[in-house]
Design an enzyme around this catalytic site. Structure first.
Site, mmCIF file in Angstrom:
data_model
loop_
_atom_site.group_PDB
_atom_site.id
_atom_site.type_symbol
_atom_site.label_atom_id
_atom_site.label_comp_id
_atom_site.label_asym_id
_atom_site.label_seq_id
_atom_site.Cartn_x
_atom_site.Cartn_y
_atom_site.Cartn_z
ATOM 1 N N ASP A 10 -14.057 19.033 -22.850
ATOM 2 C CA ASP A 10 -13.629 20.157 -23.681
ATOM 3 C C ASP A 10 -12.117 20.045 -23.844
ATOM 4 O OD1 ASP A 10 -13.704 22.763 -24.973
ATOM 5 O OD2 ASP A 10 -12.946 23.626 -23.123
ATOM 6 N N SER A 11 -11.579 20.825 -24.769
ATOM 7 C CA SER A 11 -10.135 20.861 -24.929
ATOM 8 C C SER A 11 -9.448 21.476 -23.703
ATOM 9 C CB SER A 11 -9.793 21.699 -26.162
ATOM 10 O OG SER A 11 -10.376 22.978 -26.035
ATOM 11 N N CYS A 73 -17.614 21.600 -26.419
ATOM 12 C CA CYS A 73 -16.541 22.213 -27.211
ATOM 13 C C CYS A 73 -17.014 22.347 -28.652
ATOM 14 C CB CYS A 73 -15.310 21.324 -27.138
ATOM 15 S SG CYS A 73 -13.934 21.882 -28.172
ATOM 16 N N GLU A 152 -8.054 31.702 -21.669
ATOM 17 C CA GLU A 152 -7.359 30.761 -20.770
ATOM 18 C C GLU A 152 -6.343 31.502 -19.889
ATOM 19 O OE1 GLU A 152 -7.163 26.962 -20.689
ATOM 20 O OE2 GLU A 152 -9.030 26.799 -21.806
ATOM 21 N N CYS A 186 -17.905 28.853 -29.684
ATOM 22 C CA CYS A 186 -16.832 28.211 -28.916
ATOM 23 C C CYS A 186 -17.184 28.406 -27.444
ATOM 24 C CB CYS A 186 -15.517 28.893 -29.263
ATOM 25 S SG CYS A 186 -14.147 28.479 -28.174
ATOM 26 N N HIS A 188 -15.509 28.795 -24.908
ATOM 27 C CA HIS A 188 -14.722 29.776 -24.149
ATOM 28 C C HIS A 188 -15.348 31.179 -24.242
ATOM 29 C CE1 HIS A 188 -11.537 26.748 -24.179
ATOM 30 N NE2 HIS A 188 -10.797 27.523 -23.408
HETATM 31 N N1 DGL Z 1 -13.895 25.470 -26.030
HETATM 32 C C1 DGL Z 1 -13.353 25.059 -27.294
HETATM 33 C C2 DGL Z 1 -14.375 25.308 -28.406
HETATM 34 O O1 DGL Z 1 -15.533 25.385 -28.100
HETATM 35 C C3 DGL Z 1 -12.019 25.686 -27.430
HETATM 36 C C4 DGL Z 1 -11.314 25.370 -28.660
HETATM 37 C C5 DGL Z 1 -9.849 25.192 -28.625
HETATM 38 O O2 DGL Z 1 -9.351 24.388 -27.867
HETATM 39 O O3 DGL Z 1 -9.218 25.853 -29.451
HETATM 40 O O4 DGL Z 1 -14.146 25.403 -29.557
#
Ligand code: DGL
Length: 273
Positions: A10-11, A73, A152, A186, A188
């Site tokens: 993931d990011s 992600c 975050e 997403c 998150h």
């Molecule tokens: N968890 C990522 C997603 O599903 C986060 C995105 C991001 O880094 O902006 O989109």
């Protein structure tokens, strides 16, 4: 039987919500997680930049002998899945298709909402997948760019006026469209489930991206005879690209369990292409 690990990335740390589902649904599998914490969030960036970062992330993960990769992600799945699949000779699963399949099954009103990052909504990938599955379903997408930084930063509790105000601004117009199903596009966002559910009300079913891809992975591993020995307990290793201090505490929130694994820091620039 195949005991090689599965790479998950993931990011940032949001993909740990998918790790949580993977550990529940496939407890015997070994997982290697990478969170690109030095460059999170990806969601406001261009497709080219996201693809460049995603290629580096995959390159790092492929320094291990993996049997599959899960893109935990939404942003990377919506922008880079096809390219990554074409370039790599191992199965790669994203979150879009499995999540949309679930949403189409769940909606009775045939009205589905999608919340995701700017890049994901801009890509139109969720909308296109739903249309392919059922052209009669009406889809309304809405980017929620402030959610990832707030999550975050741990602003996920009910009663937190900042997250509740932002969430109301994003979600009330969606609620007014009469949707009965909302995709949390997403990884998150599952951490905001309570806050989102409070605003959307009991008549709207929430569908989380990470959970559905865990079921998809299980099916795929079974079909290709790649499952690990089911009598064992799988392991997990965690890697990040920024400082590792506080990882256990923050990751425990995302995983919703006490984590006693330290993360290792890697230099993601070394995996430049
Ligand atoms: N968890 C990522 C997603 O599903 C986060 C995105 C991001 O880094 O902006 O989109």
């Amino acid at each position: 039987m195949d005991m090689r690990p599965i790479g998950v990335f993931d990011s940032g740390l949001g993909g740990l919500t998918a790790v949580r589902s993977l550990r529940q649904i496939l407890p015997e599998e070994n997982l290697i997680y990478f969170g690109d914490t030095a460059r999170v969030p990806y969601g406001g960036r261009s497709r080219d930049t996201i693809l460049k970062y995603a290629r580096q992330d995959v390159r790092f993960l492929r320094s291990f002998d993996l049997k599959a990769i899960v893109i935990a992600c939404g942003t990377i799945s919506t922008t880079s899945l096809d390219a990554l699949q074409a370039e790599n000779d191992l199965p790669i699963i994203g979150v879009v298709e499995p999540t949309c399949r679930r949403a189409v099954l769940v909606t009775k009103a045939k009205k589905v909402g999608i919340i995701a990052t700017l890049a994901s909504i801009r890509s139109g990938a969720y909308e296109a997948a739903i249309r392919r599955l059922d052209p009669e379903v009406e889809v309304t997408g809405r980017p929620c760019p402030l959610f990832v930084p707030l999550v975050e930063n741990g602003r996920i509790q009910r009663g937190d006026v900042v997250i509740e105000t932002v969430a109301r601004e994003y979600l009330e117009p969606l609620k007014a469209t009469g949707i009965d199903t909302l995709i949390l596009g997403c990884t998150h966002y599952p951490l905001l489930t309570e806050i989102i559910a409070d605003i959307m009300g009991p008549e709207v079913t929430l569908v989380s991206a990470g959970e559905e891809s865990a079921f998809e992975l299980k099916r795929m591993l079974k079909t290709r005879d790649l499952r690990a020995d089911e009598s064992r307990q799988g392991t997990a290793e965690f890697y990040v690209s920024e400082r590792t201090e506080d990882f256990e505490r923050i990751a425990s929130v995302f995983l919703q369990e006490d984590l006693h694994h330290a993360a290792r820091r890697i230099d993601i620039d070394q995996y430049g292409i």
